[in-house]
Design a protein around this motif. Structure first.
Motif, short mmCIF file in Angstrom:
data_model
loop_
_atom_site.label_atom_id
_atom_site.label_comp_id
_atom_site.label_asym_id
_atom_site.label_seq_id
_atom_site.Cartn_x
_atom_site.Cartn_y
_atom_site.Cartn_z
N MET A 93 21.78 -1.60 -2.25
CA MET A 93 21.05 -0.53 -1.59
C MET A 93 21.11 0.81 -2.32
N LYS A 94 21.69 0.86 -3.51
CA LYS A 94 21.97 2.16 -4.10
C LYS A 94 20.78 2.78 -4.84
N ASN A 95 19.77 1.98 -5.19
CA ASN A 95 18.71 2.52 -6.05
C ASN A 95 17.32 2.28 -5.47
N PRO A 96 16.77 3.25 -4.75
CA PRO A 96 15.42 3.09 -4.19
C PRO A 96 14.35 2.83 -5.24
N LYS A 97 14.61 3.16 -6.51
CA LYS A 97 13.63 2.92 -7.56
C LYS A 97 13.39 1.44 -7.79
N SER A 98 14.32 0.60 -7.35
CA SER A 98 14.15 -0.84 -7.53
C SER A 98 13.22 -1.43 -6.47
N TYR A 99 12.87 -0.64 -5.46
CA TYR A 99 11.98 -1.11 -4.41
C TYR A 99 10.53 -1.09 -4.92
N SER A 100 9.67 -1.80 -4.21
CA SER A 100 8.29 -1.88 -4.67
C SER A 100 7.33 -2.03 -3.50
N TYR A 101 6.05 -1.90 -3.80
CA TYR A 101 4.97 -2.06 -2.84
C TYR A 101 3.95 -3.06 -3.39
N ILE A 102 3.11 -3.56 -2.52
CA ILE A 102 1.95 -4.33 -2.94
C ILE A 102 0.74 -3.42 -2.82
N LYS A 103 0.04 -3.23 -3.93
CA LYS A 103 -1.17 -2.42 -3.93
C LYS A 103 -2.39 -3.34 -3.79
N VAL A 104 -3.19 -3.09 -2.78
CA VAL A 104 -4.42 -3.86 -2.55
C VAL A 104 -5.59 -3.01 -3.04
N LYS A 105 -6.17 -3.41 -4.15
CA LYS A 105 -7.28 -2.66 -4.75
C LYS A 105 -8.59 -3.23 -4.22
N ILE A 106 -9.17 -2.53 -3.25
CA ILE A 106 -10.32 -3.08 -2.53
C ILE A 106 -11.66 -2.59 -3.07
N ASN A 107 -11.69 -1.45 -3.73
CA ASN A 107 -12.96 -0.88 -4.19
C ASN A 107 -13.31 -1.34 -5.60
N LYS A 109 -15.25 -4.87 -7.83
CA LYS A 109 -16.13 -6.03 -7.65
C LYS A 109 -15.32 -7.25 -7.23
N TYR A 110 -14.17 -7.44 -7.88
CA TYR A 110 -13.23 -8.48 -7.50
C TYR A 110 -11.93 -7.80 -7.05
N PRO A 111 -11.77 -7.53 -5.78
CA PRO A 111 -10.54 -6.88 -5.28
C PRO A 111 -9.30 -7.63 -5.75
N ASP A 112 -8.21 -6.91 -5.89
CA ASP A 112 -7.01 -7.52 -6.46
C ASP A 112 -5.77 -7.02 -5.74
N ILE A 113 -4.68 -7.74 -5.90
CA ILE A 113 -3.37 -7.32 -5.40
C ILE A 113 -2.42 -7.26 -6.59
N GLU A 114 -1.60 -6.22 -6.63
CA GLU A 114 -0.66 -6.07 -7.73
C GLU A 114 0.58 -5.32 -7.26
N LEU A 115 1.60 -5.38 -8.10
CA LEU A 115 2.86 -4.70 -7.80
C LEU A 115 2.72 -3.21 -8.09
N ALA A 116 3.33 -2.37 -7.24
CA ALA A 116 3.33 -0.92 -7.47
C ALA A 116 4.71 -0.37 -7.13
N SER A 117 5.14 0.62 -7.90
CA SER A 117 6.47 1.21 -7.67
C SER A 117 6.43 2.28 -6.60
N GLU A 118 5.25 2.83 -6.34
CA GLU A 118 5.09 3.88 -5.33
C GLU A 118 3.85 3.61 -4.50
N SER A 119 3.81 4.17 -3.30
CA SER A 119 2.59 4.14 -2.49
C SER A 119 1.93 5.51 -2.57
N SER A 120 0.63 5.56 -2.34
CA SER A 120 -0.09 6.82 -2.43
C SER A 120 -1.10 6.92 -1.29
N LYS A 121 -1.22 8.13 -0.75
CA LYS A 121 -2.22 8.38 0.29
C LYS A 121 -3.47 9.02 -0.31
N ASP A 122 -3.44 9.27 -1.61
CA ASP A 122 -4.51 10.02 -2.25
C ASP A 122 -5.54 9.13 -2.94
N ASP A 123 -5.37 7.82 -2.89
CA ASP A 123 -6.39 6.94 -3.47
C ASP A 123 -6.96 6.04 -2.37
#
Length: 367
Positions: A93-107, A109-123
Motif C-alpha cells: 500500500m505504500k506507493n499510489p503510483k503503482s495503481y492504475s485506471y482503465i481508460k475507455v476511449k470512446i470518441n 472510429k474503433y473505441p478502445d480500452i487501455e491502461l492509464a496511470s491517472e484519470s482525467s476529467k478534462d478529456d
C-alpha cells in the motif's frame, strides 16, 4: 530490555506494530488482532517464513506498538502509517503510483480500452478504477481483447493486416474493413463486462480454457486461466468502488465484550468519528439518542455532502471498509447500517430511529 522480554509484555489485543532497525528507522508496519502472538511469530524458527520476513528479522533491532480497541481500527491505522512512513518492507500500500485506471476511449472510429496511470476529467474518455495491481489489469485487458479478437497491434490501417490479424486475434481494424456495427456490438459487450452487467465474455474465456485443457493444450489453458483470474479481479474491485460510492454514510457498531461497544461513523472511505460506550451506563433509549445525535451532526455536515471520489490515494481505505463490512466471520459482533441522505433531511428522522433500533437490538437484554 531485550526483545524477548519486550514481546512477553505485549498484550493479546488488536493493534499496530512498527519494526525498527539499528538506526531506529521504521522498516515495517503491520497489524494484528492479537499483537503478542503476531509479533512473537517473527522470532520463531519457521520454514514457512518468506525471504522478505527472513531479511526483516535480520535487520530488526526494536519495535513499537499502538493498541486499538478493534481490528478495524488497526487495519485503518496500519494503512495510514504505511502511507506516511513508507517503510522499506511494506510494498502493498505504500506507493499510489503503482495503481492504475482503465481508460475507455470512446470518441474514435474503433473505441478502445487501455491502461492509464491517472484519470482525467478534462478529456472525453471514461475512466474505470482505480486498481491496485497494474500487472493484473494489463493481463485482464490483454485477455479481453484476445477473446474478443480485437487485439490489433497496427492501427495505421495499411493495405495489409497486423501480425495478430494473421493469427486470428484481430478482426481487421488495421485494414479498416471491420463493420462499425460489428465492432460496436463487441465493444458494448466489453463495457457491460467491466460494469458487471454481462459476463458472457468471461464465459467464453472459461469455455476456451476448458476446451484447451480437454485437447491437452495446457499452455493455452493456463494462459486463459490467468486471464479469467485477472478479469475477476476487475469485477471484484468494481464492487468495492461502487459500494463505497453508493453507501456514503455508514454507522458501524462493534461489540468489544458484554459490557462495551465501539461506535463508528464512516463517510465513503473516511472514518469521521469513533467512540467507546459502556452499556450499563445507559438505557437503550439514551444510547439511541446519543448515537442519533452523532449521526445527524457528522452526516449533515455541508462540506462532506459532496459525492465520494475514490482516488488511488484512498483505494486501500475503501477496500478495508468494504471487506470488513462484508466479512461473515465478524458479523456476530459487528453490525452496520446505511444512513440515506433523504433520512437526514427528514425533520422527524423516523428512518434513522428504525435503523438504530435494528442496530441496538442485541443490546436490549444488556441495558
Amino acid at each position: 530490555m531485550n526483545l524477548k522480554e519486550k514481546i512477553k509484555k505485549l498484550p493479546s489485543s488488536p493493534g499496530v506494530y512498527l519494526m525498527k532497525d539499528s538506526l531506529n528507522s521504521v522498516i515495517y508496519v503491520g497489524k494484528s488482532k492479537k499483537l503478542k502472538s503476531r509479533v512473537k511469530s517473527y522470532f520463531q524458527n519457521s520454514k514457512s517464513h518468506s525471504s522478505k520476513i527472513v531479511k526483516l528479522v535480520k535487520n530488526l533491532k526494536d519495535f513499537e506498538y499502538i493498541l486499538t480497541d478493534t481490528e478495524f481500527e488497526a487495519l485503518m491505522l496500519e494503512c495510514k502509517l504505511i502511507k506516511e512512513i513508507k517503510p522499506i518492507y511494506n510494498k502493498l500500500m505504500k506507493n499510489p503510483k503503482s495503481y492504475s485506471y482503465i481508460k475507455v476511449k470512446i470518441n474514435e472510429k474503433y473505441p478502445d480500452i487501455e491502461l492509464a496511470s491517472e484519470s482525467s476529467k478534462d478529456d472525453d474518455n471514461i475512466y474505470l478504477g482505480p486498481y491496485t495491481n497494474k500487472n493484473t489489469v494489463e493481463r485482464a485487458l490483454q485477455g479481453i481483447k484476445e477473446c474478443c479478437k480485437i487485439l490489433c497491434n497496427n492501427t495505421s490501417q495499411k493495405a495489409y493486416g497486423c501480425l495478430n490479424y494473421s493469427l486470428g486475434l484481430c478482426i481487421g481494424m488495421c485494414l479498416d474493413k471491420t463493420p462499425s456495427q460489428q465492432y460496436s456490438s463487441i465493444f458494448d459487450k466489453i463495457l457491460n463486462l467491466l460494469n458487471g452487467t454481462d459476463k458472457s465474455i468471461l464465459e467464453e474465456m472459461e469455455y476456451t480454457m476448458n476446451t484447451a485443457s480437454e485437447n491437452f493444450d495446457f499452455e493455452n489453458a493456463a494462459k486463459y486461466r490467468d486471464y479469467i483470474s485477472a478479469v475477476k479481479y476487475l469485477l471484484s474491485n468494481m464492487k468495492v468502488v461502487d459500494f463505497i460510492k453508493e453507501n456514503k454514510n455508514i454507522a458501524l457498531l462493534e461489540y468489544l465484550d458484554d459490557d462495551n461497544f465501539k461506535f463508528f461513523l464512516i463517510k465513503g472511505n473516511e472514518l469521521l468519528f469513533s467512540e467507546k460506550y459502556t452499556i450499563k451506563n445507559f438505557s437503550s433509549k439514551q444510547l439511541k439518542s446519543i448515537l442519533k445525535t452523532k449521526i445527524l451532526f457528522y452526516f449533515n455536515d455541508e462540506i462532506l455532502k459532496d459525492s465520494i471520489e475514490i482516488g488511488k490515494e484512498k483505494l486501500d481505505e475503501s477496500q478495508i471498509i468494504y471487506n470488513y463490512l462484508k466479512n461473515k466471520s465478524i458479523s456476530s459482533y459487528c453490525k452496520h447500517i446505511i444512513i440515506l441522505d433523504n433520512w437526514l433531511s427528514d425533520m422527524n428522522n423516523m428512518d434513522i430511529d428504525n435503523a438504530l433500533n435494528k442496530l441496538l437490538f442485541n443490546l436490549t437484554n444488556l441495558v
